[in-house]
Design a protein around this motif. Structure first.
Motif, mmCIF file in Angstrom:
data_model
loop_
_atom_site.group_PDB
_atom_site.id
_atom_site.type_symbol
_atom_site.label_atom_id
_atom_site.label_comp_id
_atom_site.label_asym_id
_atom_site.label_seq_id
_atom_site.Cartn_x
_atom_site.Cartn_y
_atom_site.Cartn_z
ATOM 1 N N ARG A 285 0.667 -1.098 -0.018
ATOM 2 C CA ARG A 285 -0.008 0.057 -0.060
ATOM 3 C C ARG A 285 0.874 1.109 -0.049
ATOM 4 O O ARG A 285 1.667 1.354 0.864
ATOM 5 C CB ARG A 285 -0.913 -0.041 1.129
ATOM 6 C CG ARG A 285 -1.859 -1.090 1.019
ATOM 7 C CD ARG A 285 -2.982 -1.133 2.240
ATOM 8 N NE ARG A 285 -3.808 0.143 1.949
ATOM 9 C CZ ARG A 285 -4.821 0.089 1.118
ATOM 10 N NH1 ARG A 285 -4.888 -1.083 0.429
ATOM 11 N NH2 ARG A 285 -5.429 0.986 0.869
ATOM 12 N N LEU A 286 0.642 1.981 -0.900
ATOM 13 C CA LEU A 286 1.574 3.195 -0.957
ATOM 14 C C LEU A 286 0.700 4.412 -0.909
ATOM 15 O O LEU A 286 -0.175 4.648 -1.450
ATOM 16 C CB LEU A 286 2.050 3.357 -2.577
ATOM 17 C CG LEU A 286 3.333 3.801 -2.945
ATOM 18 C CD1 LEU A 286 4.547 3.338 -1.732
ATOM 19 C CD2 LEU A 286 3.832 3.673 -4.154
ATOM 20 N N ASP A 287 1.270 5.201 0.005
ATOM 21 C CA ASP A 287 0.460 6.476 0.236
ATOM 22 C C ASP A 287 1.224 7.296 -0.366
ATOM 23 O O ASP A 287 0.325 8.177 -0.927
ATOM 24 C CB ASP A 287 1.122 6.675 1.883
ATOM 25 C CG ASP A 287 0.297 7.939 2.418
ATOM 26 O OD1 ASP A 287 -0.801 8.122 2.137
ATOM 27 O OD2 ASP A 287 0.818 8.602 3.006
ATOM 28 N N GLY A 288 2.345 7.493 -0.865
ATOM 29 C CA GLY A 288 2.864 8.536 -1.489
ATOM 30 C C GLY A 288 4.206 8.389 -1.876
ATOM 31 O O GLY A 288 4.879 7.578 -1.489
ATOM 32 N N LEU A 289 4.505 9.009 -3.059
ATOM 33 C CA LEU A 289 6.065 8.508 -3.749
ATOM 34 C C LEU A 289 6.391 9.546 -4.571
ATOM 35 O O LEU A 289 5.630 10.255 -5.297
ATOM 36 C CB LEU A 289 5.736 7.157 -4.371
ATOM 37 C CG LEU A 289 7.008 6.676 -5.355
ATOM 38 C CD1 LEU A 289 7.128 5.103 -5.128
ATOM 39 C CD2 LEU A 289 7.024 6.969 -6.606
ATOM 40 N N ALA B 261 0.463 10.415 -5.460
ATOM 41 C CA ALA B 261 -0.310 10.558 -3.847
ATOM 42 C C ALA B 261 -1.593 10.043 -4.042
ATOM 43 O O ALA B 261 -2.417 10.694 -4.406
ATOM 44 C CB ALA B 261 -0.120 11.992 -3.568
ATOM 45 N N GLY B 262 -1.722 8.885 -3.600
ATOM 46 C CA GLY B 262 -2.896 8.181 -3.526
ATOM 47 C C GLY B 262 -3.701 7.659 -5.084
ATOM 48 O O GLY B 262 -2.811 8.387 -5.768
ATOM 49 N N PRO B 263 -4.479 7.137 -5.019
ATOM 50 C CA PRO B 263 -4.987 6.484 -6.299
ATOM 51 C C PRO B 263 -5.348 7.573 -7.532
ATOM 52 O O PRO B 263 -5.117 7.406 -8.552
ATOM 53 C CB PRO B 263 -6.295 5.864 -5.902
ATOM 54 C CG PRO B 263 -6.423 5.945 -4.370
ATOM 55 C CD PRO B 263 -5.601 6.838 -4.002
#
Lengths: 421, 306
Positions: free
Chosen positions: A56-60, A107-109
């Motif tokens: 799960r990626l919150d932001g990158l 940042a988010g979907p």
């Protein structure tokens, strides 16, 4: 000082040592990345796959470097541009060969942005920005912005799919659909995992200064040109950081077994902090040609409403769009699958002459392309005859009766697919 | 004691400058701690020599012509988007782009040629007109002389790039006005931010050219013909551009002195991409160090005949 006075020749050792240290130091910095990262507990291939799926990626935010050496000759219309003297590396069409740097924010979907920087020496940038339902495509070289509004049911998609979608819109030519972000590339590679693939892990690697696991996928299909696909997965965030595709060595030169990947997408720098929301807002600056594009969902409608004549129409003739009745179909499965499509030759010339202003350029491109195809080696078999383009990881065949066959397989694999279809 | 002591000597002409220099050096030595005073004095006299020469002033004038031509040409006929050299189409929206356009046009030949002229002249020029011997006769250590010469070259290359972009900015703002600037990424920034970025570009390029100046300084110690050293610098510069354009030599590209110059365009992205700029500065520093040391190695025990 005294030793230099007694032996003046020794002075030359000083700049020599400095040069060696600088070159050695510079190479060492890039070499450091190759040193395997330590301190990661062992993990099986299956565990890694689950990790990736559950990541799960919150932001990158980060910088992605993409390198491709697909063994393609330079297309005469590569960059798909009628402009003279444009080295066109910030065009999204030029992604098939060379090295490219892409900056990505996520940042988010529903918030994502990627910026394709022009290679050195050409100052340009192409951006794809997704903010909620809005997708903007910006090209700095000709100062154009295209705006797409996604249908609402597209929203829950992951951002990488969104990035892939926006690239796949007709306004955004993306020949061969090369994955741009490591995530998209990894997803595609993982999707290809079938019983036909041998999946292993090979220790750890360091990508963008982070320790990562390496997943190795080896196709079992004999006709496949891909020797293996390596996916480096971040040790803590479980996000794919690098995808490498290695080609099978050509039989004659067996020495180059796994020397260099023919295709690589890798983060050169990555930061898992959530980027600032301002990064995803785009307001077309004054002086920009703004085009409202149709949503990606309806290819027929978009094929007719060409946003900008010239560059994009000509691309369409290269990468046939499934607008006609002859939809491309896939033959075979797994690594051996081959795409068979009908080239819309007549349709292409009619379409380009219809678009105002750019007709001559597009016609010239078509003529150039025909000439280019004519230069390719001619092959024939039970299936007929045609021109073959053999790359490092895929082959393409254009038959004389207008069928285009593409696949990551040997030419023999293509012939078999044609005979079977 | 004051700077005026030096003025009659090294600025009025080659014939008298030595006498002046020697006289002041001798005069100052007993009266004060010479180390501190002489250190800036030598550099100042060197700069006065560079910027006082008619030919160098004329050179700076020619450098300033390019931004003027660009500004006027764009004013007369507006370029279409996507045509013309980098930044051209953006000039009409913000005059500051004249400054960046002129830098990107002049970095191929004009600016390297200017720096090469100064660098080639630095040692060989003095040897050629016979002043080098006298310069070294006064208590100036050769190492320090090379350091001062290189400092002067660096200052000149910064002045040259800043000068070009200053003329471009003034001409551009006068003809097209300022306002918000559209970056390559499509975002807009305010005038203050824009000026800051437009200032950073020539500073970056000036430091890059200084590395070429170090190469020129080294070549300048090899010969007594300043024009030969200058030509050699320009040839190396062009050669580096040619090598950079050959895809088969891609492994070499990142080591070429000119490879990172165009990265100054990264200053106009949002946010700024520092990676290539840093690489560019490191490469420049590396070249400067190695070639300054090479100049030192060769010059320290060279027989000075000129």
């Amino acid at each position: 000082m005294s030793i230099f006075e007694r032996r003046p020749a020794l002075r030359w050792a000083v700049p020599a040592v400095a040069a060696v240290v600088l070159i050695g130091g510079g190479s060492a910095v890039s070499g450091l990345r190759a040193i395997a990262g330590a301190g990661l507990p062992d993990r099986s291939a299956a565990q890694l796959l689950v990790d990736v799926r559950q990541a799960r990626l919150d932001g990158l935010s980060g910088t992605v470097v993409q390198q491709a050496d697909l063994g393609l000759p330079d297309l005469p219309i590569a960059g798909a541009s009628g402009r003279a003297g444009s080295t066109g590396s910030s065009d999204l069409t030029s992604m098939i060969s060379g090295t490219h740097t892409v900056r990505v924010w996520f940042a988010g979907p529903d918030k994502a942005r990627m910026a394709l920087l022009g290679s050195l020496g050409s100052l340009g940038e192409s951006d794809v920005i997704r903010n909620g339902k809005d997708v903007w495509v910006w090209a700095s070289t000709d100062k154009t912005a295209t705006h797409y509004v996604l249908p609402s049911h597209e929203l829950p998609n992951s951002s990488d799919k969104a990035a892939g979608k926006s690239r796949a819109t007709p306004g955004m030519p993306s020949p061969k659909d090369l994955p741009i972000s490591p995530q998209a590339a990894a997803e595609r590679a993982l999707a290809a995992i079938t019983p036909s693939t041998q999946v292993t892990t090979s220790g750890t690697a360091t990508v963008a200064g982070r320790s990562a696991y390496e997943l190795v996928l080896k196709p079992k299909e004999p006709t496949s040109l891909v020797a293996q696909v390596r996916v480096a997965i971040d040790g803590t965030e479980h996000v794919p950081l690098r995808v490498q595709v290695f080609a099978k060595p050509v039989a004659k030169s067996a020495s180059t077994s796994l020397a260099a990947p023919v295709f690589e997408v890798a983060f050169s720098a990555v930061d898992f902090a959530r980027p600032d929301a301002a990064q995803f807002t785009f307001n077309p600056p004054p002086g920009t040609t703004v085009t409202e594009g149709k949503a990606a969902i309806d290819p027929k409608a978009t094929a007719d409403s060409k946003t900008k004549p010239g560059t994009k129409t000509s691309t369409r003739t290269v990468a046939p769009h499934p607008s006609a009745a002859d939809l491309p179909k896939t033959v075979g499965k797994g690594w051996g699958s081959v795409l068979v499509a009908k080239m819309p030759v007549s349709d292409a010339s009619a379409g380009t002459s219809g678009s105002t202003g750019a007709g001559t350029v597009a016609d010239k491109n078509v003529a150039q392309l025909k000439k280019f195809v004519g230069l390719l080696p001619k092959v024939s078999g039970r299936w007929g005859s045609g021109h073959l383009m053999a790359g490092t990881v895929f082959s393409a065949l254009l038959t004389d009766d207008g069928r285009l066959v593409v696949g990551a397989v040997t030419p023999e694999g293509l012939y078999a697919a044609l005979a079977g279809s | 004691m004051s700077a005026a002591d030096l003025t009659p000597g090294r600025t009025t002409g080659p014939a008298t400058e030595v006498v002046g220099a020697v006289a002041t050096q001798v005069a100052t030595a007993p009266t004060a701690r010479p180390r501190r005073h002489v250190s800036t004095r030598f550099l100042r006299s060197e700069l006065r020599l560079i910027f006082g020469r008619r030919r160098n002033q004329a050179g700076l004038g020619i450098l300033a012509v390019v931004p003027l031509i660009i500004a006027i040409a764009v004013k007369v006929s507006t370029p279409r988007a996507g045509r013309g050299p980098d930044f051209f189409a953006s000039i009409t929206s913000n005059g500051l782009f004249v400054s960046l356009s002129s830098l990107s046009i002049e970095l191929g030949l004009f600016l390297p040629l200017a720096v090469g002229t100064i660098a080639g002249d630095s040692v060989a020029g003095e040897a050629n007109i016979g002043t080098l011997r006298y310069l070294l006769a006064v208590p100036v250590h050769r190492t320090r002389m090379l350091a001062v010469k290189f400092a002067a070259i660096t200052i000149f290359s910064l002045v040259a790039t800043v000068w070009v972009s200053l003329v471009g900015a003034v001409a551009g703002l006068a003809l097209f006005g300022g306002g918000e600037m559209t970056l390559l990424s499509g975002t807009q920034i305010g005038m203050g931010q824009a000026v800051l970025r437009v200032v950073m570009a020539p500073v970056y390029l000036g430091l890059c050219f200084a590395s070429l100046g170090a190469i020129g300084l080294f070549i300048s110690t090899l010969t007594e013909q300043p024009i030969g050293a200058t030509i050699a610098v320009v040839i190396l510069n062009v050669m580096s551009f040619i090598l950079d354009a050959i895809p088969q030599l891609s492994w070499l590209h990142e080591w070429l002195p000119t490879h990172w110059w165009m990265s100054f365009g990264d200053l106009l992205r949002d946010p700024i991409v520092w990676g290539d700029l840093t690489r560019g500065l490191l490469t420049a520093a590396g070249y400067a160090l190695v070639f300054w040391l090479a100049a030192w190695a060769h010059f320290s025990d060279k027989d000075v005949t000129g």
